[in-house]
Design an enzyme around this catalytic site. Structure first.
Site, PDB file in Angstrom:
ATOM      1  N   THR A 198      12.623 -12.506  20.436  1.00  0.00           N
ATOM      2  CA  THR A 198      11.323 -12.835  21.012  1.00  0.00           C
ATOM      3  C   THR A 198      10.279 -12.884  19.900  1.00  0.00           C
ATOM      4  O   THR A 198      10.085 -11.894  19.193  1.00  0.00           O
ATOM      5  CB  THR A 198      10.922 -11.799  22.073  1.00  0.00           C
ATOM      6  OG1 THR A 198      11.884 -11.840  23.137  1.00  0.00           O
ATOM      7  CG2 THR A 198       9.549 -12.098  22.642  1.00  0.00           C
ATOM      8  N   SER A 253      17.788  -7.313  27.859  1.00  0.00           N
ATOM      9  CA  SER A 253      16.692  -6.826  27.025  1.00  0.00           C
ATOM     10  C   SER A 253      17.144  -5.648  26.169  1.00  0.00           C
ATOM     11  O   SER A 253      17.935  -4.808  26.605  1.00  0.00           O
ATOM     12  CB  SER A 253      15.524  -6.392  27.913  1.00  0.00           C
ATOM     13  OG  SER A 253      14.559  -5.668  27.164  1.00  0.00           O
ATOM     14  N   HIS A 285       6.274 -16.194  28.069  1.00  0.00           N
ATOM     15  CA  HIS A 285       6.470 -14.755  28.273  1.00  0.00           C
ATOM     16  C   HIS A 285       6.012 -14.337  29.676  1.00  0.00           C
ATOM     17  O   HIS A 285       5.422 -13.263  29.875  1.00  0.00           O
ATOM     18  CB  HIS A 285       5.713 -13.954  27.211  1.00  0.00           C
ATOM     19  CG  HIS A 285       6.333 -12.643  26.874  1.00  0.00           C
ATOM     20  ND1 HIS A 285       6.944 -12.384  25.672  1.00  0.00           N
ATOM     21  CD2 HIS A 285       6.446 -11.500  27.580  1.00  0.00           C
ATOM     22  CE1 HIS A 285       7.393 -11.140  25.653  1.00  0.00           C
ATOM     23  NE2 HIS A 285       7.105 -10.582  26.805  1.00  0.00           N
ATOM     24  N   TYR A 335      13.268  -7.438  20.056  1.00  0.00           N
ATOM     25  CA  TYR A 335      11.965  -7.466  19.394  1.00  0.00           C
ATOM     26  C   TYR A 335      12.201  -6.946  17.976  1.00  0.00           C
ATOM     27  O   TYR A 335      13.097  -6.125  17.741  1.00  0.00           O
ATOM     28  CB  TYR A 335      10.961  -6.563  20.101  1.00  0.00           C
ATOM     29  CG  TYR A 335      10.523  -7.053  21.459  1.00  0.00           C
ATOM     30  CD1 TYR A 335       9.597  -8.083  21.580  1.00  0.00           C
ATOM     31  CD2 TYR A 335      11.016  -6.468  22.619  1.00  0.00           C
ATOM     32  CE1 TYR A 335       9.188  -8.530  22.824  1.00  0.00           C
ATOM     33  CE2 TYR A 335      10.611  -6.911  23.874  1.00  0.00           C
ATOM     34  CZ  TYR A 335       9.694  -7.942  23.968  1.00  0.00           C
ATOM     35  OH  TYR A 335       9.300  -8.382  25.201  1.00  0.00           O
ATOM     36  N   LYS A 378      12.837 -17.137  21.133  1.00  0.00           N
ATOM     37  CA  LYS A 378      12.179 -17.223  22.437  1.00  0.00           C
ATOM     38  C   LYS A 378      10.672 -17.092  22.273  1.00  0.00           C
ATOM     39  O   LYS A 378      10.199 -16.136  21.650  1.00  0.00           O
ATOM     40  CB  LYS A 378      12.680 -16.105  23.359  1.00  0.00           C
ATOM     41  CG  LYS A 378      11.993 -16.073  24.727  1.00  0.00           C
ATOM     42  CD  LYS A 378      12.570 -14.964  25.592  1.00  0.00           C
ATOM     43  CE  LYS A 378      11.900 -14.911  26.951  1.00  0.00           C
ATOM     44  NZ  LYS A 378      10.515 -14.416  26.882  1.00  0.00           N
TER      45      LYS A 378
END
Length: 359
Positions: A155, A106, A256, A129, A232
């Site tokens: 994402t 992440s 998610h 993100y 994603k």
């Protein structure tokens, strides 16, 4: 005593973690309907075994985007692994390397991309993100390239963090001592400010995530990196077709973890539709509700190339650090290899639509 099921790891982790942390890691959005819907979708699928097949040498190995894997399995991106264990992502990276699976880190990891890469012996991808400050996004991309990460995972189902009642009740904020060390502290500051009845994580997303991005913005990112780009959070064939049109390199079908759109189609239900549209033109990965090696087999039969597992890895971390996370991954791999033998499918490509039925 050794833990023999993922449920046992979950029970052990719940006993070890503070309630607000446990709620943050395990909670869902809205009514939390998606926490059970994903599991129910997989449970409705039944396997159709074939007999009198030579299964004396089952090989669960495969490859995805050039990464050779010991099994069609990877670790989903999750923020702040240090919430579960002091060694955080360093322990996870070691576990992934031991298990021979890909670890998607992440952007809100609690160790640096470089330190995680130094601890890793297996393939790494970086999750992103889309921040309003694009220069920070590209800085992460450059660092990932330099550290040897093999792909970017964008994402796309979180233009904002959804309303999560458990976090609201707890007034959850990221605890002191745990930080998203790869992102400018000024961008992350809101996530550490606790307010009763509010989620600091949700407030941070509204301040920093760019909710205005569209498919057209993908070109801007593609022009600035040679790394494969994986999206994603897709749940429809229409979006899968658009992803292919925009030349993405992979798709992760995901809810998610039940933490975004409540009452959405479960990922396992959307997988078949998306796999049919993609028709082998790029890898398709199922993310969500994987709790047994049989779930890997079901996903492959539905058209996935591999699966990602999230919370169970954190349960393993909370239980015993790298050893626990590796234990979770080993358990899933061993269960899958057993299913291969009992299904009469000793190689990953042998799993297909004929291998499943639905209740």
């Amino acid at each position: 005593m050794a833990l023999l099921t993922l449920h046992e790891y979950e029970t052990a982790a719940r006993k070890r973690l503070p309630k607000p942390v446990w709620d943050f890691l395990s909670g869902g959005s809205g009514t939390e309907s998606m926490l059970s819907a994903g599991r129910a979708a997989l449970d409705r699928i039944r396997l159709r075994p074939r007999c009198l097949v030579d299964v004396s040498d089952c090989d669960p190995g495969t490859s995805v985007l050039g990464a050779n894997l010991a099994a069609p399995l990877g670790i989903a991106p999750m923020a702040y692994h240090r919430l579960a264990h002091p060694e955080g992502e360093l322990a996870t990276a070691r576990a992934a390397g031991e298990a021979g699976v890909v670890f998607t880190v992440s952007m809100f990891a609690s160790h640096t991309l470089e330190d995680i890469a130094a601890a890793a012996t297996g393939p790494l991808w970086l999750q992103l993100y889309w921040l309003k400050r694009r220069e920070l996004l590209i800085d992460l991309v450059r660092r990932a390239e330099a550290a040897g990460y093999g792909a970017l995972v964008l994402t796309v189902d979180a233009p904002r963090v959804a309303r999560r009642p458990r976090d609201l009740r707890n007034g959850f904020s990221v605890p002191e001592g745990v930080h998203a060390v790869n992102v400018d502290p000024s961008v992350m500051s809101a996530s550490h400010v606790g307010t009763p009845g509010q989620s600091a994580v949700a407030r941070h997303s509204r301040e920093q995530f760019d909710a205005a991005i569209t498919w057209a913005d993908l070109a801007w990112l593609r022009e600035r990196t040679s790394l494969p780009l994986v999206l994603k959070g897709l749940l429809t064939g229409e979006d899968a077709e658009l992803a292919l049109k925009h030349e993405v390199d992979g798709i992760i079908v995901s809810n998610h973890g039940g933490r975004q759109l409540d009452f959405a189609q479960p990922a396992a239900e959307a997988l078949g539709e998306i796999a049919e549209v993609v028709s082998g033109r790029c890898p398709v990965i199922l993310d969500g509700a994987i709790r047994h090696g049989a779930d890997i087999a079901k996903a492959l039969c539905l058209g996935a190339d591999s699966v990602s597992v999230g919370r169970p890895v954190l349960w393993g971390l909370a239980h015993s650090g790298s050893v626990g996370a590796a234990g979770v991954l080993r358990l899933l791999t061993e269960e899958f290899e057993e299913v291969m033998a009992l299904m009469g499918a000793p190689r990953v490509p042998l799993f297909g639509p004929a291998g499943i039925t639905r209740k």
